[in-house]
Motif scaffolding. Structure first.
Motif, short mmCIF file in Angstrom:
data_model
loop_
_atom_site.label_atom_id
_atom_site.label_comp_id
_atom_site.label_asym_id
_atom_site.label_seq_id
_atom_site.Cartn_x
_atom_site.Cartn_y
_atom_site.Cartn_z
N VAL A 251 29.25 0.82 8.28
CA VAL A 251 28.40 2.00 8.74
C VAL A 251 27.16 1.27 9.64
O VAL A 251 26.69 2.06 10.42
CB VAL A 251 28.13 2.40 7.64
CG1 VAL A 251 27.08 3.92 7.71
CG2 VAL A 251 29.31 3.49 6.92
N LEU A 252 26.65 0.26 9.07
CA LEU A 252 25.56 -0.27 9.96
C LEU A 252 25.82 -0.53 11.27
O LEU A 252 25.01 -0.55 12.08
CB LEU A 252 25.01 -1.60 9.00
CG LEU A 252 24.28 -1.31 7.81
CD1 LEU A 252 23.96 -2.47 7.16
CD2 LEU A 252 23.15 -0.63 7.83
N LYS A 253 26.94 -1.04 11.66
CA LYS A 253 27.52 -1.36 13.08
C LYS A 253 27.47 -0.13 13.65
O LYS A 253 27.02 0.11 14.98
CB LYS A 253 28.82 -2.06 12.95
CG LYS A 253 28.62 -3.48 12.42
CD LYS A 253 29.90 -4.07 12.19
CE LYS A 253 30.03 -5.70 11.85
NZ LYS A 253 31.25 -6.27 11.91
N GLU A 254 27.91 0.98 13.07
CA GLU A 254 27.95 2.27 13.85
C GLU A 254 26.60 2.71 14.14
O GLU A 254 26.36 3.32 15.04
CB GLU A 254 28.89 3.40 13.06
CG GLU A 254 30.47 2.91 13.11
CD GLU A 254 31.17 3.82 12.36
OE1 GLU A 254 30.68 5.09 12.03
OE2 GLU A 254 32.35 3.61 12.00
N VAL A 255 25.56 2.64 13.18
CA VAL A 255 24.36 3.23 13.25
C VAL A 255 23.63 2.62 14.20
O VAL A 255 22.83 3.02 15.15
CB VAL A 255 23.63 3.14 11.92
CG1 VAL A 255 22.08 3.30 12.13
CG2 VAL A 255 24.02 4.09 10.81
N SER A 256 23.73 0.99 14.39
CA SER A 256 23.06 0.32 15.46
C SER A 256 23.75 0.66 16.83
O SER A 256 22.93 0.92 17.91
CB SER A 256 23.34 -1.17 15.01
OG SER A 256 22.86 -1.97 16.18
N ARG A 257 25.03 0.67 16.91
CA ARG A 257 25.56 1.41 18.17
C ARG A 257 24.98 2.74 18.76
O ARG A 257 24.71 2.58 19.96
CB ARG A 257 27.01 1.12 18.15
CG ARG A 257 27.69 1.44 19.45
CD ARG A 257 29.26 1.56 19.14
NE ARG A 257 29.89 2.25 18.38
CZ ARG A 257 30.51 1.57 17.25
NH1 ARG A 257 30.07 0.43 16.79
NH2 ARG A 257 31.02 2.77 16.38
N LYS A 258 25.02 3.62 17.94
CA LYS A 258 24.59 5.16 18.28
C LYS A 258 23.22 4.93 18.45
O LYS A 258 22.62 5.72 19.26
CB LYS A 258 24.75 5.92 17.12
CG LYS A 258 26.46 6.04 17.03
CD LYS A 258 26.77 7.24 15.82
CE LYS A 258 28.07 7.42 15.86
NZ LYS A 258 28.92 7.59 17.15
N VAL A 259 22.21 4.30 17.78
CA VAL A 259 20.92 4.04 17.99
C VAL A 259 20.47 3.40 19.31
O VAL A 259 19.65 3.88 20.04
CB VAL A 259 20.05 3.25 16.67
CG1 VAL A 259 18.55 3.01 17.32
CG2 VAL A 259 20.16 3.97 15.62
N THR A 260 21.29 2.35 19.80
CA THR A 260 21.20 1.92 20.96
C THR A 260 21.48 2.85 22.11
O THR A 260 21.02 2.89 23.14
CB THR A 260 22.02 0.66 21.13
OG1 THR A 260 21.54 -0.47 20.21
CG2 THR A 260 21.75 -0.16 22.59
N LYS A 261 22.69 3.79 21.76
CA LYS A 261 23.27 4.65 22.91
C LYS A 261 22.17 5.56 23.11
O LYS A 261 22.20 6.31 24.22
CB LYS A 261 24.54 5.09 22.55
CG LYS A 261 25.38 6.23 23.44
CD LYS A 261 26.67 6.49 22.71
CE LYS A 261 27.39 7.58 23.77
NZ LYS A 261 28.76 7.77 23.50
N ILE A 262 21.59 6.32 21.88
CA ILE A 262 20.65 7.18 22.21
C ILE A 262 19.43 7.33 23.17
O ILE A 262 18.74 8.14 23.60
CB ILE A 262 20.02 7.69 20.77
CG1 ILE A 262 19.65 9.16 20.68
CG2 ILE A 262 18.95 6.88 20.25
CD1 ILE A 262 19.36 9.90 19.53
N GLN A 263 19.22 5.81 23.52
CA GLN A 263 18.32 5.38 24.55
C GLN A 263 18.31 5.57 25.61
O GLN A 263 17.59 5.27 26.62
CB GLN A 263 17.59 3.93 24.28
CG GLN A 263 17.16 3.77 22.59
CD GLN A 263 15.83 4.40 22.54
OE1 GLN A 263 15.26 4.95 23.26
NE2 GLN A 263 15.60 4.21 20.85
N ASP A 264 19.76 5.91 26.14
CA ASP A 264 20.33 5.85 27.46
C ASP A 264 19.63 7.10 28.04
O ASP A 264 19.65 8.30 27.49
CB ASP A 264 21.90 6.39 27.73
CG ASP A 264 22.41 6.14 28.87
OD1 ASP A 264 21.78 5.73 29.82
OD2 ASP A 264 23.56 6.11 28.92
N LEU A 265 19.12 6.95 29.23
CA LEU A 265 18.43 7.85 30.16
C LEU A 265 19.26 8.74 30.66
O LEU A 265 18.81 9.83 31.19
CB LEU A 265 17.38 7.09 31.31
CG LEU A 265 16.39 6.26 30.62
CD1 LEU A 265 15.49 5.60 31.91
CD2 LEU A 265 15.55 6.95 29.66
N GLY A 266 20.60 8.47 30.70
CA GLY A 266 21.36 9.65 31.52
C GLY A 266 22.07 10.53 30.36
O GLY A 266 22.85 11.30 31.00
#
Length: 251
Positions: free
Chosen positions: A53-68
């Motif tokens: 779950v922590l890996k999924e949270v980290s991946r989605k938190v990084t993805k939510i910073q995408d400017l596109g």
């Protein structure tokens, strides 16, 4: 490769996998995270699922910073992150119940909740800049710093002495001349007059209407009265209306 992914996502494959897990041929828990966390009794498995779950949270938190990303995609990602954070908390509670370490004491979140809105839902990354959300954060920060959102200082009601400067006992109805003998005698006379008029109006059934009263047609006393039709009269009237409607259609 694409064919294998389609096969893995097909309903028949999931059904066969569920059958194999029921028969004990494969261990489905190795590939699928359990939904009922409170029923898990293996501490090592709980640790593993929490790490996933922590890996999924980290991946989605990084993805939510995408400017596109669009605003809708950011909202969906933020909802998914909040859901994963709740699941992570449930795994941590279960790990603690099984005698494992207490991760809840050291767990920190990069998300922010709106001050004054209560704890629970948090905003991560670019979700704090969404329309409507950014204004709430700005208003909360301005209120906490004692400034208006448009600039300038604004004191709270508890700190403004000018509101209570001219407030005394008379403001709350405790003035010294509030209940003098003259006022009490006047109130007693008006109360007795009102009680007498009420008793006179209820003691007689033929009370006269007040001046300027215009009775409606059918009121008692106008000589006409209201006529309430019987059930037979209502049925006869409905039958006549139905006959007239049929005749109009024929013509």
């Amino acid at each position: 490769m694409a064919r294998n992914q389609e096969k893995a996502q097909s309903m028949l494959f999931r059904f066969r996998e569920s059958q194999a897990a029921d028969l004990g041929i494969i261990d489905a828990s190795r590939t699928r995270r359990p939904k009922v966390i409170s029923e898990q009794t293996n501490l090592q498995s709980c640790e593993k699922w929490r790490g996933q779950v922590l890996k999924e949270v980290s991946r989605k938190v990084t993805k939510i910073q995408d400017l596109g990303l669009s605003d809708y995609q950011i909202r969906d990602l933020n909802d998914e992150i909040n859901k994963l954070m709740r699941e992570k908390h449930m795994w941590e509670v279960q790990i603690r119940n099984l005698g494992g370490p207490n991760y809840t004491l050291a767990s920190k979140s990069s998300g922010e909740n709106i001050p004054g809105a209560g704890k629970g839902y948090r905003y991560y990354g670019r979700a704090r800049e969404l329309p409507g959300v950014k204004e709430l954060f700005d208003a909360a920060r301005a209120k906490g710093s004692g400034q208006k959102p448009g600039g300038g200082d604004e004191k709270s009601l508890e700190d403004r002495d000018d509101l209570r400067k001219d407030v005394d006992a008379a403001y709350y109805g405790y003035g010294p001349d509030e209940e003098d003998d003259t006022l009490l005698a006047y109130e007693a006379a008006r109360e007795a007059d009102a009680q007498a008029r009420l008793a006179a109006s209820t003691s007689t059934t033929s009370a006269k209407p007040p001046p300027g009263w215009e009775p409606l047609p059918g009121d008692i006393g106008d000589g006409q009265g209201w006529h309430l039709p019987t059930v037979e009269e209502v049925q006869q009237e409905l039958l006549e209306r139905r006959k007239r409607r049929i005749l109009e259609q024929l013509v």
